[in-house]
Design a protein around this motif. Sequence first.
Motif, mmCIF file in Angstrom:
data_model
loop_
_atom_site.group_PDB
_atom_site.id
_atom_site.type_symbol
_atom_site.label_atom_id
_atom_site.label_comp_id
_atom_site.label_asym_id
_atom_site.label_seq_id
_atom_site.Cartn_x
_atom_site.Cartn_y
_atom_site.Cartn_z
ATOM 1 N N ALA A 333 25.131 61.279 35.833
ATOM 2 C CA ALA A 333 24.696 61.403 34.446
ATOM 3 C C ALA A 333 23.413 62.213 34.348
ATOM 4 N N ARG A 334 22.461 61.953 35.237
ATOM 5 C CA ARG A 334 21.203 62.709 35.201
ATOM 6 C C ARG A 334 21.441 64.183 35.489
ATOM 7 N N GLU A 335 22.347 64.470 36.400
ATOM 8 C CA GLU A 335 22.583 65.856 36.789
ATOM 9 C C GLU A 335 23.380 66.635 35.742
ATOM 10 N N LEU A 336 24.271 65.967 35.019
ATOM 11 C CA LEU A 336 25.262 66.677 34.211
ATOM 12 C C LEU A 336 25.082 66.542 32.706
ATOM 13 N N ILE A 337 24.407 65.479 32.262
ATOM 14 C CA ILE A 337 24.261 65.278 30.826
ATOM 15 C C ILE A 337 23.008 65.977 30.317
ATOM 16 N N HIS A 338 23.170 66.765 29.284
ATOM 17 C CA HIS A 338 22.046 67.336 28.557
ATOM 18 C C HIS A 338 21.833 66.435 27.331
ATOM 19 N N HIS A 339 20.716 65.733 27.326
ATOM 20 C CA HIS A 339 20.484 64.679 26.342
ATOM 21 C C HIS A 339 20.637 65.192 24.914
ATOM 22 N N ASP A 340 21.438 64.457 24.138
ATOM 23 C CA ASP A 340 21.727 64.773 22.739
ATOM 24 C C ASP A 340 22.470 66.096 22.571
ATOM 25 N N VAL A 341 23.033 66.610 23.668
ATOM 26 C CA VAL A 341 23.861 67.816 23.589
ATOM 27 C C VAL A 341 25.305 67.455 23.930
ATOM 28 N N ASN A 342 25.559 67.103 25.199
ATOM 29 C CA ASN A 342 26.908 66.675 25.583
ATOM 30 C C ASN A 342 26.963 65.193 25.924
ATOM 31 N N GLY A 343 25.915 64.485 25.541
ATOM 32 C CA GLY A 343 25.869 63.053 25.779
ATOM 33 C C GLY A 343 24.491 62.497 25.527
ATOM 34 N N VAL A 344 24.301 61.244 25.927
ATOM 35 C CA VAL A 344 23.027 60.567 25.718
ATOM 36 C C VAL A 344 22.619 59.879 27.015
ATOM 37 N N LEU A 345 21.390 60.127 27.462
ATOM 38 C CA LEU A 345 20.848 59.478 28.651
ATOM 39 C C LEU A 345 20.015 58.272 28.230
ATOM 40 N N VAL A 346 20.179 57.170 28.951
ATOM 41 C CA VAL A 346 19.534 55.906 28.617
ATOM 42 C C VAL A 346 18.625 55.499 29.774
ATOM 43 N N PRO A 347 17.411 54.992 29.494
ATOM 44 C CA PRO A 347 16.547 54.501 30.579
ATOM 45 C C PRO A 347 17.293 53.501 31.461
ATOM 46 N N PHE A 348 17.152 53.659 32.747
ATOM 47 C CA PHE A 348 17.921 52.883 33.721
ATOM 48 C C PHE A 348 17.719 51.387 33.507
ATOM 49 N N GLY A 349 18.836 50.669 33.333
ATOM 50 C CA GLY A 349 18.806 49.218 33.273
ATOM 51 C C GLY A 349 18.452 48.620 31.935
ATOM 52 N N ASP A 350 18.225 49.429 30.907
ATOM 53 C CA ASP A 350 17.815 48.924 29.598
ATOM 54 C C ASP A 350 19.063 48.663 28.752
ATOM 55 N N GLN A 351 19.488 47.412 28.691
ATOM 56 C CA GLN A 351 20.729 47.068 27.997
ATOM 57 C C GLN A 351 20.639 47.352 26.495
ATOM 58 N N GLN A 352 19.532 46.974 25.874
ATOM 59 C CA GLN A 352 19.415 47.184 24.439
ATOM 60 C C GLN A 352 19.411 48.667 24.108
ATOM 61 N N ALA A 353 18.728 49.474 24.928
ATOM 62 C CA ALA A 353 18.720 50.921 24.702
ATOM 63 C C ALA A 353 20.119 51.495 24.879
ATOM 64 N N PHE A 354 20.878 50.931 25.811
ATOM 65 C CA PHE A 354 22.247 51.390 26.036
ATOM 66 C C PHE A 354 23.107 51.138 24.797
#
Length: 420
Positions: A333-354
């Motif tokens: 996910a870190r290598e391939l996702i461009h945040h808010d472009v082709n997906g959304v990256l979430v801080p590791f382990g943060d369930q509510q943020a997920f």
Amino acid sequence: MNQAPAPNTSASSAPDLRGQHQSLRICLVTETFPPEVNGVAMTAGRVVNGLLAAGHKVHIVRPRQPEEDRAHLASFADLPTTLVHGVGVPGYNGIRFGLPAGNALERAWRHQTPDVVHVLTEGPLGYSAVKTAQRLGLPIVGGYHTHFDRYTEHYRFGFLRQTVTNYLVRFHNRCHINLAPTQELAQSLMQQGMKEVRVMSRGVDRSLFHPQHRSTALRTQWGVGKDDLVLLCVGRLAAEKQLDWVVRAWQAVRQDKPYSKLVLVGGGPEYQRLASQYPDVILTGPVSSHDLGAHYASADLFVFASMSETFGNVVQEALASGVPVVGFDYAAARELIHHDVNGVLVPFGDQQAFIQATVQAASQPAHLRQMARQAAETGRSWKSVLQDLIANYHDAIDLASIVDHRTQGSPHAHSTQNVP
């Protein structure tokens, strides 16, 4: 702990083509293999097919699978294979550890010496293969595919985590070269004390995973209308995949989009519990590789809560299918996702943020999907990945040859004579 040097990624960033046309004898040792459905088995199948297509000779060593006679192994029917006894993994049905087979491997390798031994898994079979190959002076490549130390947290053995980590380091330090799927992971493993860690990424088959495979008929089967939202997750239904988090994210989405559906593709030890606890979730069970591309492309958002992946092939497959991904900020996910472009990256382990990120992504699926389609060529081809692997095989042969010259008399000395 001292900062480890940056991992040697030369093989993955600029393939070394020396010896690419030289046929190698490769013994691949793995405790899981197609038609078993998991990331390691998928990678093993792709590696074998690629090596055979490139003209190399491959011998497989693996446990006999449950109901072996009925397993669909036609694609590898003519592949030289040594079957060993295996035992089921507690709490993880469908996967088996191979039992140690050092004596059988030594007899086989003395009869026909491989140019390199590639060990994909660190179970009892893999450990016996590494010890035997080391004793015979054979070049050894180790694959790091699974965070077994993290799995202990999900199967009530958390107190053993450091013990498992130490075992993995000792295991891989018997290998001449170790392969991890990302530079981030390679760096982390070397900080733990693992040596000679290099990057071998994963490829994606764009003929199987492509937006063109979107199926109106499949969506109708799922009971969704043209404009309804489908959330998807693909993989083993197991505790370490954090599937309850996926369900909770979907339940939050349903508050605004009541007709949205969640589809879980795969089988595993959590199947019955999920089916019972969440009757509104669509559980497809295992899906053939031929049909899997349509399942990806027919979804609108891929929701991936796992925090135990070494890479996450499913992230790459979803993106190649033109489906945006919500996932934690690490591995593929870190290598391939461009945040808010082709997906959304979430801080590791943060369930509510997920959960919040999934709701946010679900509110703009058309925009994200359009951007994901434009970036659907994301990811490397398996051909380029295999070129890197072959280059690493030759490097392992060179390293073993240096040791052979020091020790004098290794039975493998003859197999390095043609290496440049």
